[in-house]
Design an enzyme around this catalytic site. Structure first.
Site, PDB file in Angstrom:
ATOM      1  N   HIS A   1       0.814  -1.208   0.000  1.00 24.70           N
ATOM      2  CA  HIS A   1       0.000   0.000   0.000  1.00 24.70           C
ATOM      3  C   HIS A   1       0.856   1.271   0.000  1.00 24.70           C
ATOM      4  O   HIS A   1       0.519   2.250  -0.640  1.00 24.70           O
ATOM      5  CB  HIS A   1      -0.926   0.001   1.217  1.00 24.70           C
ATOM      6  CG  HIS A   1      -2.154  -0.810   1.002  1.00 24.70           C
ATOM      7  ND1 HIS A   1      -2.795  -1.466   2.015  1.00 24.70           N
ATOM      8  CD2 HIS A   1      -2.864  -1.068  -0.107  1.00 24.70           C
ATOM      9  CE1 HIS A   1      -3.844  -2.090   1.534  1.00 24.70           C
ATOM     10  NE2 HIS A   1      -3.907  -1.869   0.241  1.00 24.70           N
TER      11      HIS A   1
ATOM     12  N   GLU B   1       0.981 -12.124 -20.309  1.00 25.75           N
ATOM     13  CA  GLU B   1       1.552 -12.060 -18.961  1.00 25.75           C
ATOM     14  C   GLU B   1       2.000 -13.434 -18.456  1.00 25.75           C
ATOM     15  O   GLU B   1       2.415 -13.580 -17.319  1.00 25.75           O
ATOM     16  CB  GLU B   1       0.567 -11.411 -17.981  1.00 25.75           C
ATOM     17  CG  GLU B   1      -0.821 -12.014 -17.966  1.00 25.75           C
ATOM     18  CD  GLU B   1      -1.762 -11.303 -16.994  1.00 25.75           C
ATOM     19  OE1 GLU B   1      -1.333 -10.452 -16.205  1.00 25.75           O
ATOM     20  OE2 GLU B   1      -2.964 -11.633 -17.023  1.00 25.75           O
TER      21      GLU B   1
ATOM     22  N   ASP C   1       3.037  -9.830 -14.002  1.00 23.74           N
ATOM     23  CA  ASP C   1       2.943 -11.280 -13.979  1.00 23.74           C
ATOM     24  C   ASP C   1       3.975 -11.931 -14.891  1.00 23.74           C
ATOM     25  O   ASP C   1       4.531 -12.971 -14.556  1.00 23.74           O
ATOM     26  CB  ASP C   1       1.532 -11.733 -14.370  1.00 23.74           C
ATOM     27  CG  ASP C   1       0.589 -11.621 -13.190  1.00 23.74           C
ATOM     28  OD1 ASP C   1       0.952 -12.113 -12.114  1.00 23.74           O
ATOM     29  OD2 ASP C   1      -0.491 -11.016 -13.337  1.00 23.74           O
TER      30      ASP C   1
ATOM     31  N   CYS D   1       0.610  -2.727 -20.051  1.00 18.96           N
ATOM     32  CA  CYS D   1      -0.081  -2.126 -18.918  1.00 18.96           C
ATOM     33  C   CYS D   1       0.526  -2.541 -17.579  1.00 18.96           C
ATOM     34  O   CYS D   1       0.040  -2.179 -16.531  1.00 18.96           O
ATOM     35  CB  CYS D   1      -1.570  -2.469 -18.950  1.00 18.96           C
ATOM     36  SG  CYS D   1      -1.881  -4.244 -18.926  1.00 18.96           S
TER      37      CYS D   1
HETATM   38  C1  PEP Z   1       0.323  -7.365 -14.974  1.00 19.17           C
HETATM   39  O1  PEP Z   1       0.348  -8.536 -14.589  1.00 19.17           O
HETATM   40  O2  PEP Z   1       1.327  -6.770 -15.393  1.00 19.17           O
HETATM   41  C2  PEP Z   1      -0.935  -6.599 -14.939  1.00 19.17           C
HETATM   42  C3  PEP Z   1      -1.038  -5.414 -15.487  1.00 19.17           C
HETATM   43  O3  PEP Z   1      -1.987  -7.162 -14.287  1.00 19.17           O
HETATM   44  P1  PEP Z   1      -2.137  -7.193 -12.692  1.00 19.17           P
HETATM   45  O4  PEP Z   1      -1.033  -6.375 -12.099  1.00 19.17           O
HETATM   46  O5  PEP Z   1      -3.485  -6.647 -12.400  1.00 19.17           O
HETATM   47  O6  PEP Z   1      -2.004  -8.645 -12.408  1.00 19.17           O
HETATM   48 MG    MG Z   2      -1.486  -9.595 -14.286  1.00 23.23          MG
END
Ligand code: PEP
Ligand code: MG
Length: 582
Positions: free
Chosen positions: A188, A429, A453, A500
């Protein structure tokens, strides 16, 4: 004395150290007479009501001033206070043991959190910390203590770990930086610091306790170094950097309203990641050109049953309409892994990150996905919308999901419900998806690379485990090669390729990513201005040179060094010098 941790929020800070100790959840016990009990219950009620009000207004303020993702943390806290089981138990303790409300609350919460912590599930451990945080808030009201932290001068906070309340409760402008002994990149503290644009380092270890209260320390959120005893020359250098940083941030925010274009005219889209529809205004304020990731699982959190079709439809439609024709990518619920939804995933899995997670819910929970698909298809009638599937490991997953989507679309047609033509995308991912990117690219409209991921699975490092946080680098050559391969395959097939994951917001990585041919970076709203600035300082030719060089390197450290050196030259030199060096 220099300490090395994990830089989780970029930028530098210099200022007096403020050593912050968390208040323990222990309070003196007071025995009550029988006739005092009703008044004590009333006192508890009032403290709960005031705390709920406080959380409500804090949530609203954070939603407009910071981000929806941060606001969601406190929304969840408010939800905990509405749990009748918890409140009933505290009341029962006051009655049966004839003790003061503070003591009863601390006891009950202590009991709950101890139980949650035995579950060894990161999400549950986080819940335990959240519950303690809420209890502290109620205690403050019971004891009549002021909730805001008093800081007279700007300081650098050094702490073990910080609760969300602690982090958000410091007066605006009074915290120059955060440095914590514990915590990981997804703690956090990290999320809040990034959203607030405050430099931060986590995972520094017990060395932070050597700091002398009030002495000047320097903190570098880019390199993860905290210096407890900098020389006069180092202090002066950090002061210069800090001032430049403040001036740069002000002008960046203005400049971020324009699209990001490299110095030689190549457009790279910079979009925002959001957790709730309310995040759109924030995204636009920081200069987002669209939404590159709406993490819809947040709609499923902290409630007792999944949101229905209508509620979801309205949420997705709100995002599409708010973004007024800009690109909007909505990810189907990525439930499982660290995002456990207790009312859905009742069975504890030994390895949740390798288990029933993301799109794999298709097998066993298809109706949940069907409802979400109906809502998404209906929302797509209101503007551009891309549906993105998480945790795809290969073609079979994608084909099965597309089949289900077609069935849902057929039903909606039969019902004469208007639907649009959403683009269909795959999150890359899982390493197997990156390795099969060529095949996947033939059967979808876009890729979005999830480096959080992808790095965890490629490097076999649990992203929530601070013990292996130093090994988890998305710029590791293995991850970088998978990213490069994905971009190559996507672009060769003529589909849009974006990213992302958190790497997209890592300024030192941006030149490499642009050089590899990424067309879109989706980051938390507050990161947009700096990412756009770096893009504007690049030429595509130079970025390609850096990317090629990075792909030749053998270790994560070497790639990091190249990335840091590149960023240094960009920050140091105006656009024309950079173009020169290309
Ligand atoms: C990722 O895995 O990079 C992603 C954007 O998804 P999350 O962080 O929500 O798993
Ligand atoms: Mg992810």
């Amino acid at each position: 004395m220099k300490l090395k941790g994990l830089g989780v929020s970029a930028g530098v800070a210099v200022g007096p150290a403020r050593v912050w100790h968390n208040t323990p959840l222990r309070v003196p016990q007071r025995s009550l007479l029988l006739e005092q009990i009703e008044a004590e219950l009333e006192r508890l009620d009032q403290a709960l009501a005031v705390t709920r009000d406080e959380l409500r207004s804090l949530t609203e303020r954070l939603r407009t001033d910071v981000s929806a993702e941060v606001a969601a943390i406190f929304e969840a806290h408010a939800e905990m206070l509405n749990d009748p089981a918890l409140v009933d138990e505290v009341q029962a303790q006051i009655r049966s043991l004839q003790v003061n409300a503070e003591h009863a609350l601390a006891e009950v919460v202590g009991h709950y959190t101890a139980a949650l912590r035995t579950l060894e599930d990161e999400y549950m451990r986080q819940r335990a910390a959240d519950l303690e945080d809420v209890a502290q808030r109620v205690l403050r009201h019971l004891e009549g203590r002021d909730a805001t932290h008093q800081l007279e001068t700007p300081v650098i906070i050094l702490a073990d770990d910080l609760t969300p309340s602690d982090t958000a409760q410091f007066p605006a402008g009074m915290v120059l930086g955060f440095a914590t002994a514990g915590g990981g990149a997804t703690s956090h503290t990290a999320i809040l610091a990034r959203a607030l644009g405050i430099p931060a380092i986590v995972g520094l270890g017990d060395g932070v306790w050597q700091a002398q209260e009030g002495t000047i320390v320097t903190l570098d959120g880019d390199t993860g170094v905290l210096d407890l005893a900098p020389s006069a020359a180092e202090i002066a250098a950090f002061e210069r950097k800090q001032l430049e940083q403040q001036q740069r941030q002000a002008s960046e925010r203005t400049a971020a309203q324009a699209p990001a274009i490299t110095a030689d005219g190549v457009r790279v889209e910079v979009l925002a990641n959001i957790a709730l529809p309310g995040g759109c205004s924030d995204a636009l304020r920081w200069g987002a050109e669209g939404i590159g990731l709406f993490r819809t699982e947040f709609l499923f959190l902290d409630r007792r049953e999944p949101p229905g079709e209508e509620e979801q439809y309205l949420a997705y439609r709100q995002v599409v309409e708010h973004m007024q024709g800009r690109r909007v990518l909505i990810r189907t619920a990525d439930i499982g892994g660290d995002k456990n939804i207790p009312y859905l995933l009742v069975e504890q899995e030994p390895n949740p990150f390798l288990g029933w997670r993301g799109s794999r819910l298709l097998w066993g929970m298809a109706p949940l996905l069907q409802t979400q698909m109906r809502a998404l298809l209906r929302a797509s009638a209101h503007g551009p919308l891309g549906i993105m599937f998480p945790m795809i490991s290969g073609l079979n997953d994608l084909r099965a999901l597309r089949r289900l989507l077609e069935e849902v679309r057929e039903t909606l047609h039969t019902e004469r419900t208007p639907v649009g033509q959403p683009a269909i995308g795959v999150m890359i991912e899982v390493p197997s998806a990156a390795l099969c990117a060529e095949q996947l690219a033939r059967e979808c409209d876009f890729f979005s690379i999830g480096t959080n991921d992808l790095a965890q699975y490629t490097l076999a490092c649990d992203r929530t485990n601070p013990r292996v946080a130093h090994l988890l680098d998305p710029l590791h050559p293995a991850v970088l090669r998978l990213i490069a391969q994905t971009i190559r395959a996507g672009r060769a097939a003529g589909i849009h390729v974006g990213m992302c994951g958190e790497l997209a917001a890592d300024l030192s990585a941006v030149p490499i990513l642009v050089g590899l041919g990424l067309q879109e970076l989706s980051v938390s709203p507050a990161s947009i201005p700096a990412v756009k600035r770096v893009i504007g300082q690049l030429t595509l030719a130079r970025a390609q040179g850096i990317a090629d060089a990075a792909l030749e390197l053998e270790t994560a450290e070497e790639v990091r060094a190249l990335a840091a050196a590149t960023l240094q030259t960009l920050t140091a030199s105006p656009i024309d010098e950079v173009a020169h060096g290309a």
